[in-house]
Design a protein around this motif. Sequence first.
Motif, short mmCIF file in Angstrom:
data_model
loop_
_atom_site.label_atom_id
_atom_site.label_comp_id
_atom_site.label_asym_id
_atom_site.label_seq_id
_atom_site.Cartn_x
_atom_site.Cartn_y
_atom_site.Cartn_z
N GLY A 197 0.80 -1.22 0.00
CA GLY A 197 0.00 0.00 0.00
C GLY A 197 0.83 1.27 0.00
O GLY A 197 0.28 2.37 -0.13
N GLU A 198 2.14 1.12 0.14
CA GLU A 198 3.03 2.28 0.10
C GLU A 198 3.58 2.46 -1.31
O GLU A 198 3.47 1.57 -2.16
N ASP A 199 4.21 3.60 -1.55
CA ASP A 199 4.81 3.86 -2.85
C ASP A 199 6.22 3.25 -2.90
O ASP A 199 7.21 3.92 -3.20
N ILE A 200 6.28 1.97 -2.55
CA ILE A 200 7.53 1.20 -2.59
C ILE A 200 7.22 -0.11 -3.30
O ILE A 200 6.40 -0.89 -2.82
N ALA A 201 7.83 -0.32 -4.42
CA ALA A 201 7.54 -1.54 -5.19
C ALA A 201 8.25 -2.74 -4.56
O ALA A 201 9.42 -2.64 -4.18
N PRO A 202 7.56 -3.87 -4.44
CA PRO A 202 8.22 -5.07 -3.92
C PRO A 202 9.51 -5.40 -4.64
O PRO A 202 10.49 -5.81 -4.02
#
Length: 296
Positions: A197-202
């Motif tokens: 849900g954050e602006d951090i891609a897995p």
Amino acid sequence: MTDNTVTKRPLTLLGLGDMGTALARTWLAAGHPLTVWNRTAAKAEALAAEGAAIAASPAEAVAANGLVVLCLLDDASVGSVLDGIDLTGKDLVDLTTGTPAEGRKRAAWAEARGARFVDGGIMGTPVMIGAPASGAYVFYSGSRALFDTHRAALEVPAGARFVGEDPGHAALHDVALLSGMYGLFAGISHAFALIEGEDIAPKDLAPLLSEWLGAMGFFVAAAADRLTSGDFTTGVVSNLAMQVAASGTLLRTAEEQGVSAELIGPYLELMRRRLAEDPAAHAGEDTAGAITLLKR
């Protein structure tokens, strides 16, 4: 008959699930005469075109060769399949997944019936079998004489590592490594849940997580040294008191991110318990001391 043919030891394989089938195909490809049996006959028949001899019953399969490998569902299946079969003079290699206690009990059971016995724990998946570069290997324990006699054949599907004459030690090594693996998976799962849900891609976190976990690999050897010596304080750079204090940040972050702490919470609680047991004695330790609390 060529020298190559002479050196290929014949064997029997009982059980043709995904792992058993992979084992069978590897032995056949290497030129080992192989007799197979499976409760569902169609799986056995599929190997006939590859050179396998198909036994109509477990008794017929066992009678065919001196070396008998089992790769069945569980230990109860081993007992059921071999019930009433003459095992005198047979060499049984049990690659069925089981516990240390089951391995020891099955060894005594086999020896009482005149057979030599080795238990095995496969460290690999079916697709890794027969692929030398895959890193797959099998732990073996039990009769050293059996292992030495058949080592060349046992090394065909995957590497072979003998870990002692206690029949339970193959399963114990297997489960110890798998337990470490699942603990690692738990931490990785928690890390990815935190960024959901954050602006951090897995895919951006993944290389950072792999690098960090690799750097933390030193803990394995360090913990072994500390458990051997009983010294949990010498050379500590991140002590238990500090780590327990900092653990609150991990738990609060999980709460803020709406992530359950059920995967990491038990380990953090174990550290807290170790410190609370004797703060003066344990504050300067590293976290390896917490391992001593796990033995019941």
